[in-house]
Write a protein that holds these residues in place. Structure first.
Motif, short mmCIF file in Angstrom:
data_model
loop_
_atom_site.label_atom_id
_atom_site.label_comp_id
_atom_site.label_asym_id
_atom_site.label_seq_id
_atom_site.Cartn_x
_atom_site.Cartn_y
_atom_site.Cartn_z
N ILE A 58 44.17 32.45 49.99
CA ILE A 58 45.37 33.26 50.15
C ILE A 58 46.60 32.53 49.62
O ILE A 58 46.63 31.30 49.54
CB ILE A 58 45.58 33.69 51.63
CG1 ILE A 58 45.61 32.47 52.54
CG2 ILE A 58 44.53 34.67 52.06
CD1 ILE A 58 45.95 32.80 53.98
N ARG A 59 47.58 33.32 49.20
CA ARG A 59 48.86 32.84 48.67
C ARG A 59 48.71 31.96 47.44
O ARG A 59 49.49 31.06 47.21
CB ARG A 59 49.66 32.13 49.76
CG ARG A 59 50.03 33.05 50.89
CD ARG A 59 51.00 32.39 51.85
NE ARG A 59 50.72 32.91 53.19
CZ ARG A 59 50.34 32.17 54.20
NH1 ARG A 59 50.22 30.88 54.08
NH2 ARG A 59 50.09 32.72 55.36
N THR A 60 47.68 32.23 46.64
CA THR A 60 47.45 31.48 45.40
C THR A 60 47.78 32.33 44.18
O THR A 60 48.37 31.86 43.23
CB THR A 60 45.98 31.01 45.32
OG1 THR A 60 45.70 30.22 46.45
CG2 THR A 60 45.72 30.21 44.07
N SER A 61 47.39 33.61 44.24
CA SER A 61 47.54 34.49 43.09
C SER A 61 47.64 35.94 43.54
O SER A 61 46.96 36.35 44.47
CB SER A 61 46.34 34.32 42.16
OG SER A 61 46.38 35.22 41.10
N ARG A 62 48.49 36.70 42.89
CA ARG A 62 48.63 38.12 43.17
C ARG A 62 47.44 38.89 42.59
O ARG A 62 46.76 38.41 41.68
CB ARG A 62 49.93 38.67 42.57
CG ARG A 62 51.15 38.06 43.20
CD ARG A 62 51.38 38.68 44.56
NE ARG A 62 52.21 37.85 45.39
CZ ARG A 62 52.05 37.71 46.70
NH1 ARG A 62 51.06 38.31 47.31
NH2 ARG A 62 52.84 36.97 47.40
N VAL A 63 47.21 40.08 43.10
CA VAL A 63 46.10 40.91 42.63
C VAL A 63 46.32 41.28 41.16
O VAL A 63 47.44 41.47 40.71
CB VAL A 63 45.93 42.17 43.51
CG1 VAL A 63 47.06 43.16 43.32
CG2 VAL A 63 44.59 42.84 43.26
N LYS A 64 45.23 41.34 40.43
CA LYS A 64 45.23 41.76 39.02
C LYS A 64 44.32 42.98 38.92
O LYS A 64 43.70 43.37 39.89
CB LYS A 64 44.68 40.65 38.11
CG LYS A 64 45.32 39.28 38.28
CD LYS A 64 46.75 39.26 37.78
CE LYS A 64 47.32 37.86 37.75
NZ LYS A 64 47.70 37.30 39.02
N ILE A 65 44.25 43.59 37.74
CA ILE A 65 43.32 44.69 37.53
C ILE A 65 42.31 44.29 36.47
O ILE A 65 42.64 43.60 35.50
CB ILE A 65 44.02 46.02 37.17
CG1 ILE A 65 44.88 45.88 35.93
CG2 ILE A 65 44.82 46.55 38.35
CD1 ILE A 65 45.42 47.20 35.39
N TYR A 66 41.07 44.72 36.67
CA TYR A 66 39.96 44.40 35.78
C TYR A 66 39.47 45.68 35.13
O TYR A 66 39.21 46.68 35.81
CB TYR A 66 38.82 43.75 36.58
CG TYR A 66 37.55 43.56 35.79
CD1 TYR A 66 37.43 42.52 34.88
CD2 TYR A 66 36.48 44.43 35.95
CE1 TYR A 66 36.25 42.36 34.15
CE2 TYR A 66 35.31 44.28 35.24
CZ TYR A 66 35.20 43.24 34.33
OH TYR A 66 34.06 43.08 33.61
N CYS A 67 39.34 45.66 33.81
CA CYS A 67 38.81 46.80 33.08
C CYS A 67 37.34 46.58 32.78
O CYS A 67 36.99 45.62 32.09
CB CYS A 67 39.57 47.01 31.77
SG CYS A 67 38.85 48.30 30.73
N PRO A 68 36.45 47.45 33.28
CA PRO A 68 35.02 47.29 33.01
C PRO A 68 34.65 47.52 31.54
O PRO A 68 33.64 47.04 31.08
CB PRO A 68 34.35 48.33 33.89
CG PRO A 68 35.38 48.88 34.78
CD PRO A 68 36.71 48.52 34.23
N ARG A 69 35.48 48.25 30.82
CA ARG A 69 35.16 48.56 29.42
C ARG A 69 35.41 47.35 28.52
O ARG A 69 34.53 46.91 27.80
CB ARG A 69 35.95 49.76 28.93
CG ARG A 69 35.53 50.17 27.52
CD ARG A 69 36.07 51.51 27.12
NE ARG A 69 35.39 52.55 27.90
CZ ARG A 69 35.76 53.83 27.90
NH1 ARG A 69 36.77 54.23 27.18
NH2 ARG A 69 35.10 54.70 28.63
N CYS A 70 36.62 46.80 28.55
CA CYS A 70 36.92 45.64 27.68
C CYS A 70 36.68 44.32 28.39
O CYS A 70 36.74 43.26 27.78
CB CYS A 70 38.36 45.72 27.16
SG CYS A 70 39.64 45.55 28.41
N GLN A 71 36.42 44.38 29.69
CA GLN A 71 36.14 43.21 30.52
C GLN A 71 37.29 42.20 30.52
O GLN A 71 37.06 40.99 30.56
CB GLN A 71 34.83 42.57 30.10
CG GLN A 71 33.66 43.51 30.24
CD GLN A 71 32.35 42.89 29.81
OE1 GLN A 71 32.27 41.74 29.41
NE2 GLN A 71 31.29 43.67 29.90
#
Length: 102
Positions: A58-71
């Motif tokens: 916790i408190r290391t990195s904010r959430v990101k988004i992952y694309c399954p198509r381009c990975q």
């Protein structure tokens, strides 16, 4: 603060819950509706994305988004930018995509 500690505990419980069968079913439905946004790459043709953390701590990195198509992993444009990535974990998208839910 006490509020932040309670939020962190809830977030870590959330990270464990979303990889249970019931949690995966709920998240699969949200993913299907595009609730987590779409890939910013034009070639991915608005592929729905999944939330991912870059650290389990916790408190290391904010959430990101992952694309399954381009990975690829991207910084979200608007919503969820202030959520801790540990609340989803590093392996959540991959677990969701591997598990077949009836």
């Amino acid at each position: 603060s006490v509020y932040q500690e309670a939020t962190d505990i809830y977030g870590l419980i959330h990270a464990r819950y979303i990889v249970t069968p019931k949690g995966l079913a709920i998240m699969r439905e949200k993913f299907g509706k595009g609730a987590f946004g779409v890939c910013p790459r034009v070639l991915c043709d608005r592929q729905p994305t999944l939330p991912i953390g870059m650290s389990e701590e916790i408190r290391t990195s904010r959430v990101k988004i992952y694309c399954p198509r381009c990975q690829e992993v991207y910084i979200p444009k608007k919503k969820c930018h202030d959520i801790d990535g540990a609340y989803f974990g590093c392996s959540f998208p991959h677990i969701l995509l591997m598990v077949q839910i009836p």
